[in-house]
Design an enzyme around this catalytic site. Sequence first.
Site, short mmCIF file in Angstrom:
data_model
loop_
_atom_site.label_atom_id
_atom_site.label_comp_id
_atom_site.label_asym_id
_atom_site.label_seq_id
_atom_site.Cartn_x
_atom_site.Cartn_y
_atom_site.Cartn_z
CE LYS A 111 26.08 70.00 38.08
NZ LYS A 111 26.50 68.83 37.17
C1 PLP Z 1 27.02 68.25 36.24
C2 PLP Z 1 28.26 66.43 37.29
C3 PLP Z 1 29.21 66.36 36.75
C4 PLP Z 1 29.89 67.27 34.78
O1 PLP Z 1 30.12 68.86 35.07
P1 PLP Z 1 29.98 69.28 34.19
O2 PLP Z 1 31.33 70.18 34.26
O3 PLP Z 1 28.48 70.24 33.81
O4 PLP Z 1 30.72 68.69 32.78
C5 PLP Z 1 30.38 65.38 37.18
N1 PLP Z 1 30.08 65.22 38.69
C6 PLP Z 1 28.78 65.22 39.40
C7 PLP Z 1 28.71 65.14 40.30
C8 PLP Z 1 28.34 66.39 38.21
O5 PLP Z 1 26.73 66.61 39.41
#
Ligand code: PLP
Length: 455
Positions: A111
């Site tokens: 993120k």
């Molecule tokens: C947010 C997240 C996901 C999933 O991501 P999306 O694209 O929102 O489905 C997977 N792994 C981790 C570690 C995350 O923080």
Amino acid sequence: MRYVSTRDNSKEHNFEDVFIKGLADDGGLYLPKSLNKYNVEELSKLKNLNYNELSTEIINQFSSDFISKEKLSSLINKSYSTFREKEVVKLSKVGELKLLELFHGPTLAFKDIAMQFIGNLYEYYLSKNDKKINIVVATSGDTGAAAIDAIKGRSNLNIFVLHPNNKISSIQRKLMTTVVEKNVFNIAIDGNFDDCQNIVKSMFLDLEFSKSINMSGVNSINWARIITQTVYYFYSYFRLDKETVSFSVPTGNFGDVFAGYLAKKMGLPIDKLIVATNENDILHRAISKGDYTSREVKETSSPSMDIQLASNFERLIYYINNSDSKITADIMKKIKQNSHQIEKNNLEIIQKDFLSESCNEQETLDIIKKNYEENNIILDPHTAVGVGAAYKLSFNDCVVLSTAHPCKFPDATNNAINKHKKLPQQLQHVLNKNENFQVLKNNIEEVKNFIKRKV
Ligand SMILES: *Cc1c(COP(=O)(O)O)cnc(C)c1O
């Protein structure tokens, strides 16, 4: 570039609306009105760029009516200067599979890659607009920390983060709740992530409220996040130097994997995108059988994917229905009433690009154990789900998106192998600091009142 909403494509919007609002007023998600496709020659020009240059080229396609390319380039350089990898992301191996390590930013999950950039994009926006903005965001664990790190201490910006009380790892929580800057507010909702996400969505659609506080959103539906994530699909394709590449993507909200789909639509020769879910397998059921029915959210060792309402799936629904916003709006109504069976011909279209698999808790732990024993690597539980899906589908040569650093999930790795990774030195301080958060009921009025008191 001009944008439309998935639920009403008769009106056009610019990048500024798309970025600052996140969600369209009609409840739909923004998508470009039309998309340029890179041809082979154009792709080869991008091939040798470094990560920041590539980001600039790709993001500029979408944002040039908002920010000049030069300014964009400097924001990108600034955004990634804090990463522990010079090239932002890193390709490594786990057995036959490739790992695309996306967790080298300040809060140890993928993120950060979009969020650090978005923090600077807000600052750029505010340098030209005399306003105070309140960001409200729901998190399943990692978005919150990444957003807080990107926004903390910036002037004319507040951030309110809703996380599901007691349903995220303690490290995930501490990365958010030990931040001391005065513009950061943590709210723990007595409910699950879908409840948090619903509260935020409803507040946005309450236009009187959302306009009165200049509310802005940075959830994974925000288009600026999606385009930033598209970059690492291009980057890894170029570094692997193969004709086509498939990716296995651990998924909950369909954001990261949608970024891969966008890369494919932009001409990147991606073969398959594997949608990898934990026991919250609505996306696996949808893609393998057309069954998009949400069930109770289960708590798993990969909490960032404990989601039963994959917001970004709406964008795929729009595309597979030939960009028809009326059909999309109808389908979204049905989904709200919790029943949707994807039509057979649409399912066939989806399955041309997507495969899916799901890993249960035991399988996830087994994968962590197997890879520790055989490859001497500790996988975080989300990445393990991605690896497991690739195994199940016998995609032995694909790239698995490694979405978090294993030190964020010590309980999961302790369960699997009786070992955990330590937090990097720079983050050790969160372990002993005081935490600050407000627990609220799963009730939109309570949340609104809390926010009104703080702004
Ligand atoms: C947010 C997240 C996901 C999933 O991501 P999306 O694209 O929102 O489905 C997977 N792994 C981790 C570690 C995350 O923080």
